[in-house]
Scaffold this active site. Structure first.
Site, mmCIF file in Angstrom:
data_model
loop_
_atom_site.group_PDB
_atom_site.id
_atom_site.type_symbol
_atom_site.label_atom_id
_atom_site.label_comp_id
_atom_site.label_asym_id
_atom_site.label_seq_id
_atom_site.Cartn_x
_atom_site.Cartn_y
_atom_site.Cartn_z
ATOM 1 N N LYS A 170 0.826 -1.184 0.000
ATOM 2 C CA LYS A 170 0.000 0.000 0.000
ATOM 3 C C LYS A 170 0.879 1.260 0.000
ATOM 4 O O LYS A 170 2.040 1.143 0.380
ATOM 5 C CB LYS A 170 -0.931 0.006 1.212
ATOM 6 C CG LYS A 170 -0.189 0.238 2.565
ATOM 7 C CD LYS A 170 -1.141 0.503 3.669
ATOM 8 C CE LYS A 170 -1.095 1.908 4.149
ATOM 9 N NZ LYS A 170 -0.075 2.238 5.145
ATOM 10 N N ASP A 199 -1.605 -6.113 2.636
ATOM 11 C CA ASP A 199 -2.050 -5.285 3.758
ATOM 12 C C ASP A 199 -1.552 -6.087 4.952
ATOM 13 O O ASP A 199 -2.099 -7.149 5.259
ATOM 14 C CB ASP A 199 -3.574 -5.147 3.797
ATOM 15 C CG ASP A 199 -3.996 -4.234 4.934
ATOM 16 O OD1 ASP A 199 -3.497 -4.451 6.059
ATOM 17 O OD2 ASP A 199 -4.789 -3.312 4.710
ATOM 18 N N HIS A 200 -0.506 -5.599 5.599
ATOM 19 C CA HIS A 200 0.177 -6.498 6.543
ATOM 20 C C HIS A 200 -0.691 -6.851 7.745
ATOM 21 O O HIS A 200 -0.373 -7.781 8.476
ATOM 22 C CB HIS A 200 1.562 -5.962 6.924
ATOM 23 C CG HIS A 200 1.561 -4.796 7.860
ATOM 24 N ND1 HIS A 200 1.259 -3.523 7.470
ATOM 25 C CD2 HIS A 200 1.839 -4.707 9.185
ATOM 26 C CE1 HIS A 200 1.367 -2.709 8.496
ATOM 27 N NE2 HIS A 200 1.708 -3.406 9.556
ATOM 28 N N GLY A 203 -1.702 -10.387 7.965
ATOM 29 C CA GLY A 203 -0.725 -11.387 8.394
ATOM 30 C C GLY A 203 -0.623 -11.470 9.908
ATOM 31 O O GLY A 203 0.125 -12.286 10.431
ATOM 32 N N HIS A 262 -6.018 -1.027 6.807
ATOM 33 C CA HIS A 262 -5.822 -1.985 7.900
ATOM 34 C C HIS A 262 -7.119 -2.240 8.683
ATOM 35 O O HIS A 262 -7.504 -3.380 8.902
ATOM 36 C CB HIS A 262 -4.742 -1.489 8.870
ATOM 37 C CG HIS A 262 -3.400 -1.254 8.226
ATOM 38 N ND1 HIS A 262 -2.952 -1.999 7.171
ATOM 39 C CD2 HIS A 262 -2.409 -0.367 8.499
ATOM 40 C CE1 HIS A 262 -1.727 -1.584 6.830
ATOM 41 N NE2 HIS A 262 -1.394 -0.593 7.621
ATOM 42 N N LEU A 415 -7.767 -15.250 27.768
ATOM 43 C CA LEU A 415 -6.823 -16.054 26.980
ATOM 44 C C LEU A 415 -5.693 -15.129 26.526
ATOM 45 O O LEU A 415 -5.814 -14.416 25.526
ATOM 46 C CB LEU A 415 -7.523 -16.668 25.761
ATOM 47 C CG LEU A 415 -6.624 -17.329 24.722
ATOM 48 C CD1 LEU A 415 -5.787 -18.437 25.323
ATOM 49 C CD2 LEU A 415 -7.450 -17.891 23.573
HETATM 50 P P1 NDP Z 1 11.189 4.632 1.301
HETATM 51 O O1 NDP Z 1 10.863 6.082 1.200
HETATM 52 O O2 NDP Z 1 12.229 4.224 2.275
HETATM 53 O O3 NDP Z 1 11.559 4.152 -0.178
HETATM 54 C C1 NDP Z 1 12.150 2.915 -0.489
HETATM 55 C C2 NDP Z 1 13.256 3.129 -1.510
HETATM 56 O O4 NDP Z 1 12.691 3.631 -2.709
HETATM 57 C C3 NDP Z 1 14.291 4.146 -1.079
HETATM 58 O O5 NDP Z 1 15.337 3.561 -0.349
HETATM 59 C C4 NDP Z 1 14.748 4.724 -2.388
HETATM 60 O O6 NDP Z 1 15.779 3.905 -2.898
HETATM 61 C C5 NDP Z 1 13.561 4.581 -3.300
HETATM 62 N N1 NDP Z 1 12.849 5.869 -3.419
HETATM 63 C C6 NDP Z 1 12.451 6.694 -2.434
HETATM 64 N N2 NDP Z 1 11.840 7.760 -2.929
HETATM 65 C C7 NDP Z 1 11.848 7.644 -4.259
HETATM 66 C C8 NDP Z 1 11.363 8.428 -5.330
HETATM 67 N N3 NDP Z 1 10.727 9.577 -5.109
HETATM 68 N N4 NDP Z 1 11.541 7.987 -6.575
HETATM 69 C C9 NDP Z 1 12.167 6.840 -6.802
HETATM 70 N N5 NDP Z 1 12.655 6.060 -5.818
HETATM 71 C C10 NDP Z 1 12.496 6.438 -4.575
HETATM 72 O O7 NDP Z 1 9.816 3.864 1.532
HETATM 73 P P2 NDP Z 1 9.432 2.725 2.546
HETATM 74 O O8 NDP Z 1 10.483 1.689 2.528
HETATM 75 O O9 NDP Z 1 9.056 3.334 3.826
HETATM 76 O O10 NDP Z 1 8.081 2.174 1.907
HETATM 77 C C11 NDP Z 1 8.024 1.442 0.693
HETATM 78 C C12 NDP Z 1 6.570 1.078 0.430
HETATM 79 O O11 NDP Z 1 6.072 0.314 1.494
HETATM 80 C C13 NDP Z 1 5.668 2.290 0.321
HETATM 81 O O12 NDP Z 1 4.688 2.015 -0.609
HETATM 82 C C14 NDP Z 1 5.087 2.388 1.725
HETATM 83 O O13 NDP Z 1 3.865 3.047 1.747
HETATM 84 C C15 NDP Z 1 4.938 0.926 2.075
HETATM 85 N N6 NDP Z 1 4.905 0.665 3.495
HETATM 86 C C16 NDP Z 1 5.938 1.030 4.310
HETATM 87 C C17 NDP Z 1 5.900 0.691 5.650
HETATM 88 C C18 NDP Z 1 7.063 1.005 6.551
HETATM 89 O O14 NDP Z 1 7.040 0.548 7.699
HETATM 90 N N7 NDP Z 1 8.067 1.762 6.128
HETATM 91 C C19 NDP Z 1 4.764 -0.025 6.253
HETATM 92 C C20 NDP Z 1 3.743 -0.376 5.294
HETATM 93 C C21 NDP Z 1 3.833 -0.040 3.978
HETATM 94 P P3 NDP Z 1 16.924 4.456 -3.866
HETATM 95 O O15 NDP Z 1 16.968 5.940 -3.770
HETATM 96 O O16 NDP Z 1 18.157 3.777 -3.361
HETATM 97 O O17 NDP Z 1 16.518 3.942 -5.181
HETATM 98 C C1 BG6 Z 2 1.643 1.312 8.136
HETATM 99 C C2 BG6 Z 2 1.415 2.782 8.290
HETATM 100 O O1 BG6 Z 2 0.859 0.815 7.098
HETATM 101 O O2 BG6 Z 2 1.304 0.653 9.355
HETATM 102 C C3 BG6 Z 2 2.207 3.329 9.450
HETATM 103 O O3 BG6 Z 2 1.808 3.438 7.093
HETATM 104 C C4 BG6 Z 2 1.917 2.540 10.712
HETATM 105 O O4 BG6 Z 2 1.875 4.699 9.672
HETATM 106 C C5 BG6 Z 2 2.065 1.066 10.463
HETATM 107 O O5 BG6 Z 2 2.842 2.972 11.707
HETATM 108 C C6 BG6 Z 2 1.601 0.271 11.665
HETATM 109 O O6 BG6 Z 2 1.932 -1.072 11.514
HETATM 110 P P1 BG6 Z 2 2.063 -1.996 12.797
HETATM 111 O O7 BG6 Z 2 2.296 -3.353 12.247
HETATM 112 O O8 BG6 Z 2 3.209 -1.460 13.588
HETATM 113 O O9 BG6 Z 2 0.787 -1.873 13.553
#
Ligand code: NDP
Ligand code: BG6
Length: 514
Positions: A170, A199-200, A203, A262, A415
């Site tokens: 997402k 959608d974690h 899980g 979620h 529980l």
């Molecule tokens: P990041 O912002 O850390 O992006 C991941 C990687 O993508 C970066 O290391 C970068 O790698 C590349 N990146 C970042 N911005 C851009 C850009 N504008 N254009 C091209 N490449 C880019 O994101 P997250 O890891 O936090 O999240 C990734 C996905 O997972 C998203 O869709 C997020 O919504 C989803 N998500 C994240 C969660 C979390 O806990 N972080 C939880 C649930 C979902 P590089 O520059 O090396 O190419």
């Molecule tokens: C992500 C949200 O999807 O779920 C975050 O983008 C949020 O804002 C996270 O913190 C929460 O996940 P969890 O597993 O820690 O409840």
């Protein structure tokens, strides 16, 4: 509930299904391997699966992103969130895991970078025995690059000699229209069968338990409707704000971040009818059916909040990456209604907030008042399913005060997983989901029509919040570290929630002790 039980008796045969499991000759490619999600969730989950022996035999993991780094730097990053590896076995497994994980850097938009990646993948899977070559692509990337990456993977890195699967995260769009556009573009390259939308929350152990709790217990099934239930709350609370993620968050807000995905997933499993089988499509059909009976959220059924500085912590607007006049809600409570014979008239209150007083996700089902007469002002039954932290399920009951009185005393059947299942490992959500994707089981992934119907419920209220149909509503302030807006108690009271049994609290108050 008093005796210990180590393994489950009773089987759920149809859960096994007949999916094509990737057992060998598999490459896992993590795109966005330099990012936050990859570091915090994806790699720790991959390691967890590897350590437990659940990854395909001979698997190789390839990280890909634009950042230039050598393997040493990559290994440092991807292991920085891996825990519990201090023993000899853990250390040895971690070393093996590093050996099978390598990194390639390249762009997301251009075909040549993906040709280069493919060349590398071919070098790796050239070493596999037999003819099959499977590839699992995990997109840990911002949505801005989903489409070019999905396209490039299909055109340049798709294995013609095996199964290809793609996992996407997402957000799936920002409203109904943008979600449809995104899904359409992804479908041009990847079939529904190949696509796994995470959608974690699906899980999480307690969310997965809902199916068994509801449908494997006659007693629960009998009480699971408008005749017995007064109201339901599904609550998400986080004790930290959006510091460091303000830019992303301001574009999305709490409804898109938590409620629309979620909490709606939890709601749909909690309220759907019994599926014909545990097959993915049977479950997802029932989820979609119940979601279709929910009309769009009304403004008067919504409470919006935004945290302000307190307790030495900054307010939402103090973040430099947030516009100084932003009206983005960091807290939302919305009440949904399900127009079907089972649920007509029962309010489902979805609440989520950042920068609150605790970390907690739970479902609270409040039953109706017992018939008055012999009882007066007696506490209501409540069933609480604690999703996190420390999974637990407790049913608040009235019992006779032991001794020479005939007085009703609120107590509970409890529980608490850590007490009951003492030597069972509860997997992380991402471990469970990546394993499902390797098995080809879609049950715990989001189908395209689920997204469509969930967006229909929230799009009108989101457009109102963003001022698309006039001026945007201003969220009420609440202090960082508080329970949320002070208006909350009146809000939930309006829907019939009664905080009964004053003075009673569930015994385990110190969850971190579990
Ligand atoms: P990041 O912002 O850390 O992006 C991941 C990687 O993508 C970066 O290391 C970068 O790698 C590349 N990146 C970042 N911005 C851009 C850009 N504008 N254009 C091209 N490449 C880019 O994101 P997250 O890891 O936090 O999240 C990734 C996905 O997972 C998203 O869709 C997020 O919504 C989803 N998500 C994240 C969660 C979390 O806990 N972080 C939880 C649930 C979902 P590089 O520059 O090396 O190419
Ligand atoms: C992500 C949200 O999807 O779920 C975050 O983008 C949020 O804002 C996270 O913190 C929460 O996940 P969890 O597993 O820690 O409840």
């Amino acid at each position: 509930m008093a005796t210990r039980q180590r393994s489950m008796s009773g089987t759920i045969p149809s859960m096994e299904g007949s999916h094509q499991e990737l057992k060998n000759n598999t490459l896992i490619v993590v795109l966005g391997a330099s990012g936050d999600l990859a570091k915090k969730k994806t790699y720790p989950a991959l390691f967890g699966l590897y350590r437990m022996g659940f990854l395909p035999t001979g698997v190789k993991i390839v990280g890909y992103a634009r950042t230039k780094m050598d393997n040493a730097e990559y290994h440092k990053r991807i292991t920085s969130y891996i825990k519990n590896v201090d023993d000899d076995d853990g250390k040895a497994k971690l070393e093996e895991f590093k050996q099978l994980s390598t990194y390639v850097s390249g762009g997301y938009e251009d075909g040549e970078s993906f040709d280069k990646l493919n060349q590398y993948l071919q070098e790796l899977d050239g070493g596999f025995q037999g003819n099959e070559r499977h590839r699992l692509f995990y997109l840990a990337l911002p949505p801005s690059v989903f489409i070019p990456v999905a396209k490039n993977l299909k055109e340049h890195c798709y294995s013609k000699a095996g199964i290809n699967r793609i996992i996407v995260e997402k957000p799936f769009g920002k409203d109904l229209e943008s979600c449809r556009e995104l899904l359409k573009s992804l479908k041009e390259h990847w079939t529904e069968d190949e696509t796994f939308r995470i959608d974690h929350y699906l899980g999480k152990e307690m969310v997965k338990n809902l199916l068994v709790l509801r449908f494997a217990n006659v007693a629960m099934g009998a009480a699971w409707d408008k005749n017995s239930i007064s109201n339901v709350q599904i609550t998400f609370k986080e004790p930290f704000g959006t510091e460091g993620r303000g830019g992303y968050f301001d574009e999305f807000g709490i409804i898109r971040d938590i409620l629309q995905n979620h909490l709606m997933q939890v709601l749909s499993i909690l309220t759907m009818e019994r599926p014909v089988s545990f097959a993915a499509e049977d479950i997802r059909d029932e989820k979609v059916k119940v979601l279709r009976a929910i009309p769009p959220v009304e403004r008067e059924d919504t409470l919006l909040g935004q945290y302000v500085a307190a307790n030495g912590k900054p307010g939402y607007l103090d973040d430099d990456t947030v516009p100084h006049n932003s009206v983005c809600p960091t807290y939302a409570a919305t009440t949904l209604w399900i127009h079907n014979p089972r649920w007509e008239g029962v309010p489902f209150i979805l609440k989520a907030g950042k920068a609150l007083n605790e970390a907690k996700v739970e479902i609270r089902i409040q039953f109706k008042d017992v018939t008055q007469g012999i009882f007066k002002d007696i506490a209501r039954n409540e069933l609480v399913l604690r999703i996190q932290p420390a999974e637990a399920m407790y049913l608040k009951l009235n019992t006779k005060t032991p001794g020479l009185y005939t007085r009703a005393l609120p107590t509970e059947m409890d529980l608490t997983y850590k007490r009951r299942f003492t030597d069972v490992y509860i997997p992380e959500a991402y471990e469970s989901l990546i394993l499902d994707a390797l098995k080809g089981d879609h049950s715990n992934f989001v189908r395209d029509d689920e997204l469509d119907v969930a967006w229909k419920i929230f799009t009108p209220i989101l457009h109102w919040i963003e001022g698309k149909n006039g001026s945007a509503p201003r969220p009420v302030g609440y202090p960082y570290g508080s329970r949320g807006p002070k208006e909350l108690d009146a809000f939930i009271h309006k829907y019939g929630y009664r905080r009964s049994a004053e003075g009673y609290s569930w015994p385990v108050t110190n969850m971190s002790a579990l």
